[in-house]
Design a protein around this motif. Structure first.
Motif, short mmCIF file in Angstrom:
data_model
loop_
_atom_site.label_atom_id
_atom_site.label_comp_id
_atom_site.label_asym_id
_atom_site.label_seq_id
_atom_site.Cartn_x
_atom_site.Cartn_y
_atom_site.Cartn_z
N LEU A 1 34.04 38.18 42.34
CA LEU A 1 35.35 38.26 41.69
C LEU A 1 36.49 38.56 42.67
CD1 LEU A 1 34.45 40.04 38.33
CD2 LEU A 1 35.31 37.69 38.61
N PRO A 2 36.32 39.46 43.64
CA PRO A 2 37.43 39.71 44.57
C PRO A 2 37.84 38.48 45.38
CG PRO A 2 35.84 41.50 44.68
CD PRO A 2 35.21 40.40 43.87
N ARG A 3 36.97 37.48 45.47
CA ARG A 3 37.26 36.28 46.23
C ARG A 3 38.03 35.25 45.40
NH1 ARG A 3 31.40 34.64 48.06
NH2 ARG A 3 32.53 32.93 49.09
N LEU A 4 38.22 35.51 44.12
CA LEU A 4 38.91 34.57 43.24
C LEU A 4 40.38 34.91 43.04
CD1 LEU A 4 36.20 33.99 40.48
CD2 LEU A 4 36.86 32.44 42.32
N ARG A 5 40.87 35.95 43.74
CA ARG A 5 42.27 36.32 43.63
C ARG A 5 42.92 36.41 45.00
NH1 ARG A 5 44.58 38.51 38.90
NH2 ARG A 5 46.31 39.16 40.22
N PRO A 6 44.20 36.11 45.09
CA PRO A 6 44.93 36.42 46.33
C PRO A 6 45.05 37.94 46.47
CG PRO A 6 46.45 35.76 44.62
CD PRO A 6 45.08 35.53 44.07
N PRO A 7 45.45 38.43 47.63
CA PRO A 7 45.56 39.88 47.81
C PRO A 7 46.34 40.54 46.67
CG PRO A 7 45.88 38.78 49.90
CD PRO A 7 45.79 37.69 48.87
N HIS B 1 38.30 42.17 50.84
CA HIS B 1 38.91 40.83 50.74
C HIS B 1 40.42 40.88 50.70
CE1 HIS B 1 35.04 38.80 50.33
NE2 HIS B 1 34.67 39.82 49.59
N GLY B 2 41.02 41.77 51.46
CA GLY B 2 42.46 41.79 51.62
C GLY B 2 43.24 42.44 50.50
N HIS B 3 42.54 43.08 49.58
CA HIS B 3 43.22 43.73 48.47
C HIS B 3 43.61 45.16 48.84
CE1 HIS B 3 42.04 40.36 45.94
NE2 HIS B 3 40.81 40.50 46.41
N SER B 4 44.63 45.66 48.20
CA SER B 4 45.04 47.05 48.35
C SER B 4 44.35 47.88 47.28
CB SER B 4 46.56 47.16 48.20
OG SER B 4 46.97 48.51 48.17
N ARG C 1 37.67 34.19 30.10
CA ARG C 1 38.26 32.93 29.65
C ARG C 1 37.57 31.76 30.35
NH1 ARG C 1 41.95 34.90 33.48
NH2 ARG C 1 42.62 33.35 35.02
N PRO C 2 37.54 30.59 29.72
CA PRO C 2 36.79 29.46 30.27
C PRO C 2 37.17 29.09 31.69
CG PRO C 2 37.41 29.01 28.00
CD PRO C 2 38.10 30.27 28.38
N ALA C 3 38.46 29.07 32.01
CA ALA C 3 38.87 28.63 33.35
C ALA C 3 38.34 29.57 34.43
CB ALA C 3 40.40 28.53 33.43
N LEU C 4 38.35 30.87 34.15
CA LEU C 4 37.86 31.81 35.15
C LEU C 4 36.35 31.68 35.32
CD1 LEU C 4 39.06 35.36 35.84
CD2 LEU C 4 36.61 34.91 35.79
N LEU C 5 35.63 31.48 34.21
CA LEU C 5 34.18 31.29 34.32
C LEU C 5 33.85 30.02 35.10
CD1 LEU C 5 32.85 32.37 30.80
CD2 LEU C 5 32.95 33.70 32.91
N SER C 6 34.66 28.98 34.93
CA SER C 6 34.46 27.75 35.70
C SER C 6 34.67 27.99 37.18
CB SER C 6 35.41 26.67 35.19
OG SER C 6 35.26 25.48 35.94
#
Length: 329
Positions: free
Chosen positions: A78-84, A104-107, A206-211
């Motif tokens: 999951l952390p790889r699916l978002r920008p910082p 993964h660059g998150h604060s 939600r479907p898009a995130l699961l995809s």
């Protein structure tokens, strides 16, 4: 790699014995009796069986779920699916969440459970274990759904790890995909069903995130035998109902046993936890009795105990606690 319970090889090497009563995990010690799998389950590539997701959706009450190789796979992905992003992880809790969001660059900030509401508007992602591992703390559905709506209104996420939710009230799986699509719920087959070796969990979202998550994890993430065993377990309502009752009684019995020895604990049906000032000494004492416990030495300094598997295990635990009480006097 972070340390976890169930590390009996380490225990044997450190203490030179192999007759362990393993109470170091919160896994059901009386696991689901896995059926014989079809012979070709070992031969064929494990195509995703739609019946497995459908059985999980019925069991967990979720509109849509993705099978994954244990909730750990989702925690890492999951952390790889978002920008910082600005991430708040409820603390103390399962350490893998903070560990992977920090990579993964998150604060990252870790916030106590009683301060989460105030932190919602200061983050993009919030992660809550519910019930919490190791303390058993829980958040009712109403504030969780409100937090998800507040986060979702600005494109944020609320990740709720319900790995220990099968014996608790107040799960929010049914709402995944709503609340502006912010709610992501993790569920585990390993804890309640006692099938940690399957490496199987589910993600509701939600479907898009699961995809997107499925694309990141790639094909054949869940083995064929695991799919067949889990399908039987998720459909076996008689076993599930009986197990819930037994685990609830076991959790209360463990809490009562600890209380008789002067230990005020909290937890869930599958485990009890308490902040132990002499945590290392308790852990070593129990190890000398052949009982492996989960030692926490970070901010959640304390001890977690799972359920013994049988009456002999309960007697061993009571004897060891009695000796500890005598040594402590």
């Amino acid at each position: 790699m972070l340390e976890h319970g169930g590390n009996l090889r380490d225990a044997a090497l450190r203490h030179g014995r192999d007759d362990w009563l393993d109470l170091s995990t919160g896994i059901n010690p009386n696991w689901y009796p896995a059926p014989q799998v079809a012979d070709n389950a070992w031969h064929r590539l494990p195509e995703a069986d739609p019946a497995l997701a459908e059985a999980a959706q019925a069991f967990y009450g979720a509109p849509l779920m993705l099978p994954v190789a244990g909730t750990q796979a989702a925690i890492q992905a999951l952390p790889r699916l978002r920008p910082p992003s600005r991430v708040v992880v409820a603390a103390p809790s399962y350490a893998e969440h903070a560990h992977h969001w920090a990579q993964h660059g998150h604060s990252l900030r870790q916030v106590p459970y009683d301060a989460l509401d105030a932190a919602v508007d200061e983050c993009d992602v919030m992660v809550v274990c519910n019930p919490n591992n190791p303390t058993g703390a829980s958040v009712p559905p109403e504030p969780l759904l409100e937090w998800a709506a507040r986060l979702g209104a600005r494109g944020g996420w609320l990740v709720v790890d319900e790995a220990f939710g099968d014996t608790a009230e107040g799960g929010v799986c049914a709402h995944a995909g709503h609340t502006h699509g912010a709610l992501i719920v993790l569920r585990s087959v390993g804890k309640f069903f006692g099938l940690a070796g399957l490496r199987l969990g589910f993600v509701a979202a939600r479907p898009a995130l699961l995809s997107d998550l499925a694309d990141l994890l790639g094909p054949w993430t869940v083995s064929g035998p695991a799919q067949q065993v889990a399908l039987a377990a998720l459909r076996d309502r008689a076993w599930q109902d009986g197990t819930r009752s037994r685990l609830a009684a076991g959790g209360q019995r463990l809490q009562d046993l600890l209380a008789r020895h002067g230990i005020r604990s909290s937890g869930a049906a599958l485990f009890q936890w308490w902040p132990e000032p002499r945590a290392e000494a308790f852990h070593e004492h129990m190890a000398r009795q052949g009982i492996w416990t989960r030692l926490f030495t970070n901010a959640a300094r304390g001890i977690r105990l799972g359920l013994p598997p049988d009456e002999d295990g309960w007697r061993r635990l009571e004897r060891a606690l009695t000796l500890w009480t005598k040594e402590d006097l």
